[in-house]
Enzyme design. Structure first.
Site, short mmCIF file in Angstrom:
data_model
loop_
_atom_site.label_atom_id
_atom_site.label_comp_id
_atom_site.label_asym_id
_atom_site.label_seq_id
_atom_site.Cartn_x
_atom_site.Cartn_y
_atom_site.Cartn_z
N TRP A 1 15.40 24.00 13.17
CA TRP A 1 15.60 25.45 13.17
C TRP A 1 14.95 26.02 11.92
O TRP A 1 15.22 25.55 10.81
CB TRP A 1 17.10 25.72 13.21
CG TRP A 1 17.52 27.16 13.22
CD1 TRP A 1 16.98 28.17 13.95
CD2 TRP A 1 18.62 27.73 12.48
NE1 TRP A 1 17.67 29.34 13.71
CE2 TRP A 1 18.68 29.10 12.82
CE3 TRP A 1 19.55 27.21 11.59
CZ2 TRP A 1 19.63 29.96 12.28
CZ3 TRP A 1 20.50 28.06 11.05
CH2 TRP A 1 20.54 29.42 11.41
N ASP B 1 25.14 20.52 11.74
CA ASP B 1 25.07 21.90 12.21
C ASP B 1 25.48 21.88 13.67
O ASP B 1 24.77 21.33 14.52
CB ASP B 1 23.65 22.44 12.05
CG ASP B 1 23.55 23.93 12.39
OD1 ASP B 1 24.56 24.52 12.82
OD2 ASP B 1 22.45 24.49 12.23
N LYS C 1 27.23 31.01 20.44
CA LYS C 1 26.77 30.63 21.77
C LYS C 1 27.92 30.35 22.71
O LYS C 1 27.95 30.82 23.85
CB LYS C 1 25.86 29.40 21.68
CG LYS C 1 24.66 29.54 20.74
CD LYS C 1 23.68 30.58 21.21
CE LYS C 1 22.37 30.53 20.45
NZ LYS C 1 22.47 30.78 19.01
#
Length: 416
Positions: free
Chosen positions: A140, A222, A260
């Site tokens: 990311w 993460d 999400k």
């Protein structure tokens, strides 16, 4: 023009690619435009999907009419929420040794997963001073920015094997084995790796945990997609739980996002968990105290509304069951669209191999398209994805998947 008198030493930085791409898509008037850039869930009609369970929770919160709903919380955040977030991540369900295990975890509320990553990086930079943080190549993009701003030197370990469009486990292990030093941080994606959609299998996770323990590396997880990737919160937390339960003498941390899996993108709900080793549980409260010191100087406390929604859902058996169903809806649609895109490319006999699209996991696919092909998709077909070839699968639908596949086929054949 007169000279600007300033003490600032600034120069322009490149715009964030994802937000710039989303902005360009928003002003594109083309009727067949397709957004495969930003990582948000969309329905088959291309619209946002407030989770039905979230809408139920919002209505219940209105009925509750809590007089304190706009008041300050504690610096560490909403304390009941923190316990719920911790238990969801680590899987505490009345198991033997639960209290001893919980005593190892210090938790604070953050401004979503980005804030959790940032706070964790800042805390480690201040108090552990790691020689290096190892990021996957690719990762990311914001991971680079976060650790750069924290002032920690960054290196990358191989992750993606371009020729086979697969996870480069051997490259990752070899690089960390030969180059990582004691005290280095290794950033790991708990599931649904962003941007590749490729995850280690359980046997590989065990080997990664063994390597981290043996070389005395610090795992930084993460976790942005728990429950969203596979539809199962247990499956998507497997790696985190394995490290925590099977390596109790190793410290680690987890940045947890609810953006999400609850569709709370704008509410910024997250948590950061620091796990001490089992011999150092007395440090937990000191860790939280120091995390609070950083929080107080930056944003004082986490946002309240979003975490109240999560708390309302996860303290109700009925709403929790509804949430699990919503997770199944989202994860199933993503898998369906992966299969649909693959089928269309196979039907068109598009040059290349496309099995990786259905082998990858979660919201994103590393398509294997080149930057030149990506630009052609945007300029000629108004299909927007990152120059790396990362596509957000949720932007596909039954209405546009054939168009997207045909466009991919065209740009590849025209290039050849």
């Amino acid at each position: 023009m007169s000279k600007i008198d300033t003490r600032l030493n600034v120069s322009p930085v490149p715009p964030d690619e994802i937000f710039a791409l989303n902005g360009a898509y928003a002003v594109d008037p083309h009727p067949q435009k397709v957004s495969l850039g930003v990582g948000v869930y969309r329905t088959d009609d291309g619209k946002p999907w407030p989770l039905p369970v979230v809408q139920k929770a919002e209505k219940e919160l209105v009925v509750d009419d809590d007089l304190f709903r706009h008041e300050y919380t504690a610096i560490e955040g909403d304390v009941p929420f923190l316990g719920i977030a911790r238990d969801l991540m680590f899987g505490f369900e009345g198991k033997q040794g639960e209290e001893e295990a919980k005593a190892r975890i210090g938790s604070v509320q953050t401004v979503a997963g980005t804030g959790a990553n940032h706070l964790g990086a800042l805390f480690l930079a201040h108090h552990m001073k790691p020689p290096t943080v190892w990021l996957s190549n690719p990762s990311w993009a914001n991971h680079q920015t976060i650790w750069e701003l924290a002032g920690v030197p960054r290196k990358t370990y191989p992750y993606y094997h371009a020729a086979t469009r697969s996870f480069d486990f051997e490259g990752m292990m070899s690089s960390l084995e030969s180059e990582a030093q004691e005290g280095d941080v290794v950033l790991l994606h708990a599931c649904a790796h962003n941007p590749t959609g490729l995850d280690p299998n359980k046997e590989q996770w065990v080997a990664i945990a063994d390597l981290c323990e043996r070389k005395k590396l610090f795992p930084f997880f993460d976790s942005a997609y728990q429950g969203f990737a596979s539809g199962s919160v247990e499956e998507d937390a497997w790696a985190v739980r394995y490290f925590f339960n099977n390596k109790p003498d190793m410290e680690m941390c987890v940045a947890q996002s609810f953006s999400k899996n609850f569709g709370l993108y704008g509410q910024r709900v997250g948590a950061f968990h620091y796990c001490t080793n089992r011999a150092s549980t007395t440090l937990r409260d000191v860790v939280v105290n120091n995390l609070c010191h950083l929080i107080r100087g930056e944003f004082s406390m986490g946002p309240r509304v979003g975490c109240s929604i999560v708390k309302k859902v996860l303290t109700s058996e009925e709403l929790t069951a509804d949430w699990h169903q919503d997770l199944q809806v989202m994860s199933s649609r993503i898998k369906t669209m992966r299969k649909a895109l693959y089928n269309e490319l196979v039907r068109l006999q598009t040059p290349g191999t496309w099995e990786h699209i259905i082998q990858q996991n979660g919201m994103f696919s590393y398509t294997g398209l080149s930057p030149k092909q990506v630009y052609a998709l945007k300029d000629k077909y108004h299909i927007y994805l990152l120059k790396s070839g990362r596509a957000s699968i949720s932007g596909l639908s039954q209405k546009n998947v054939a168009y997207v596949a045909q466009a991919i086929d065209d740009v590849i054949r025209n290039e050849n």
